[in-house]
Design an enzyme around this catalytic site. Sequence first.
Site, mmCIF file in Angstrom:
data_model
loop_
_atom_site.group_PDB
_atom_site.id
_atom_site.type_symbol
_atom_site.label_atom_id
_atom_site.label_comp_id
_atom_site.label_asym_id
_atom_site.label_seq_id
_atom_site.Cartn_x
_atom_site.Cartn_y
_atom_site.Cartn_z
ATOM 1 N N THR A 41 -2.048 7.568 -2.268
ATOM 2 C CA THR A 41 -1.756 8.306 -1.041
ATOM 3 C C THR A 41 -2.994 8.552 -0.196
ATOM 4 O OG1 THR A 41 0.156 9.401 -2.041
ATOM 5 C CG2 THR A 41 -0.836 10.492 -0.147
ATOM 6 N N ASP A 110 0.423 1.521 -5.131
ATOM 7 C CA ASP A 110 1.045 2.800 -5.429
ATOM 8 C C ASP A 110 0.848 2.998 -6.924
ATOM 9 O OD1 ASP A 110 3.253 4.494 -6.481
ATOM 10 O OD2 ASP A 110 3.791 4.619 -4.371
ATOM 11 N N SER A 111 0.437 4.178 -7.363
ATOM 12 C CA SER A 111 0.057 4.328 -8.765
ATOM 13 C C SER A 111 1.228 4.171 -9.733
ATOM 14 C CB SER A 111 -0.627 5.674 -9.001
ATOM 15 O OG SER A 111 0.288 6.738 -8.948
ATOM 16 N N SER A 112 2.465 4.224 -9.238
ATOM 17 C CA SER A 112 3.605 3.976 -10.113
ATOM 18 C C SER A 112 3.639 2.519 -10.583
ATOM 19 C CB SER A 112 4.918 4.326 -9.410
ATOM 20 O OG SER A 112 5.097 3.517 -8.258
ATOM 21 N N THR A 142 -1.673 9.797 -7.360
ATOM 22 C CA THR A 142 -1.581 10.939 -8.271
ATOM 23 C C THR A 142 -0.539 10.781 -9.377
ATOM 24 O OG1 THR A 142 0.002 12.078 -6.819
ATOM 25 C CG2 THR A 142 -2.351 12.539 -6.480
ATOM 26 N N ASP A 143 0.497 9.959 -9.144
ATOM 27 C CA ASP A 143 1.613 9.939 -10.094
ATOM 28 C C ASP A 143 1.202 9.514 -11.501
ATOM 29 O OD1 ASP A 143 3.375 10.883 -8.241
ATOM 30 O OD2 ASP A 143 4.271 8.946 -7.766
#
Length: 412
Positions: A41, A110-112, A142-143
């Site tokens: 993000t 995206d960290s996912s 952050t995820d």
Amino acid sequence: MTKILVDVIVFLLLVISCAAALSDRTANRDRVVLVLYTGGTIGMKLTPDGYRPYPLEDGILKSEQFHNKSYDFSETEDHIKNNYIPLLTLPFYKEKRTLYHIQRYRELLDSSNMNMTHWIMIAKDIQKYYNDFDGFVVLHGTDTMAYTASALSFMLENLTKPVIVTGSQVPIYEVMSDGSANFHGALVIAGHHPINEVTLYFNHKLFRGNRVTKRSTEGFDAFESPNHPPLATIGISVHVNHAGNTGIGPFKMHTTLNENVGVIWLYPGITSAIVKSFLQDPIKGVVLKTFGSGNLPEHLVEELKNGCDKGIMIVSTSQCAVGQVTDDYFGKMLKEARVIPGADMTTEAALTKLSYLLGRSDLSDEERKQMLQRNLRGELTVKIHNAIPYQASCNGEEFVSSKQHCNGNRKI
């Protein structure tokens, strides 16, 4: 003979003098930090198609907060300023500057979508540039940030430089963002404070990387460390609660991880058939999230024992955020099933520690089981008679090696 002795003494004094001068120059020089920008993000911008990753350095070059355009790099090592372009600089801090270079990954994630392959890539980059930089900052979504911080803590052994993982809840380009404070704080700590282990910095607090878990999807205090206090906090000053270097021995990297690990979260009514279906090939390691201090339904014991008999390594941790699996509950049933007590490890730490230990071909299964219960990188709290020497924070919750001494709280 006397002349030879005098010459030797003069030579030694010269060497000591040169070493002291070099040490003074090293202590007084600006610090250089490498930023590994993996995505998340913090670097996103809102487009007609929604939020999309954006080259972070393009915006930072325009910000006085993150780059002093008038800085004179004449005293910066040629190797650094010629090979790491653009080289950015923060404003003065304690009469020193933090210089930094952002290495943007080709695919911003995206960290996912982060997985073990990406953890290995980050670790290899830290190893590749280890001698050129004083510290490292990993910008990350952050995820899954706590998973990455935990994994890196096991992969990077005997660190003599700080590695700080950070990001933000709101993109850095937006008005109500936490990105600037998180990034700026991580750079300052990485450049000027010798907290030489993998940590996670968020909302003015520096946590041990393998002690954190994400607690909020909305607040700026997105992370917590339920069983270990912060290593440092930033307010008007930087308050450090840490004893210094954690490494004993040369820096080394472990990049073989076993991806055949998973988590079983117990709940009322879970059947033995469900547990049996999980404990099948290719699974090699399981984090068993038990009730309270290590309790579980009796009807699951047989399937857990069967899983252990097949060579699956099962470690129990509590579903409660605070506290640990204890002998009061971790008794006859789980001992019969040969499930390993995981003390107060977070899910993230237990899972990545399993992956790390199962990936080490130099260890026997018995050695892996023993190491799961040991405090390898500060990831768990152990009783004093079981303590493994580890450089700990100065709060008495963990035990410091006799070779190391705790400096207590200090304000810097």
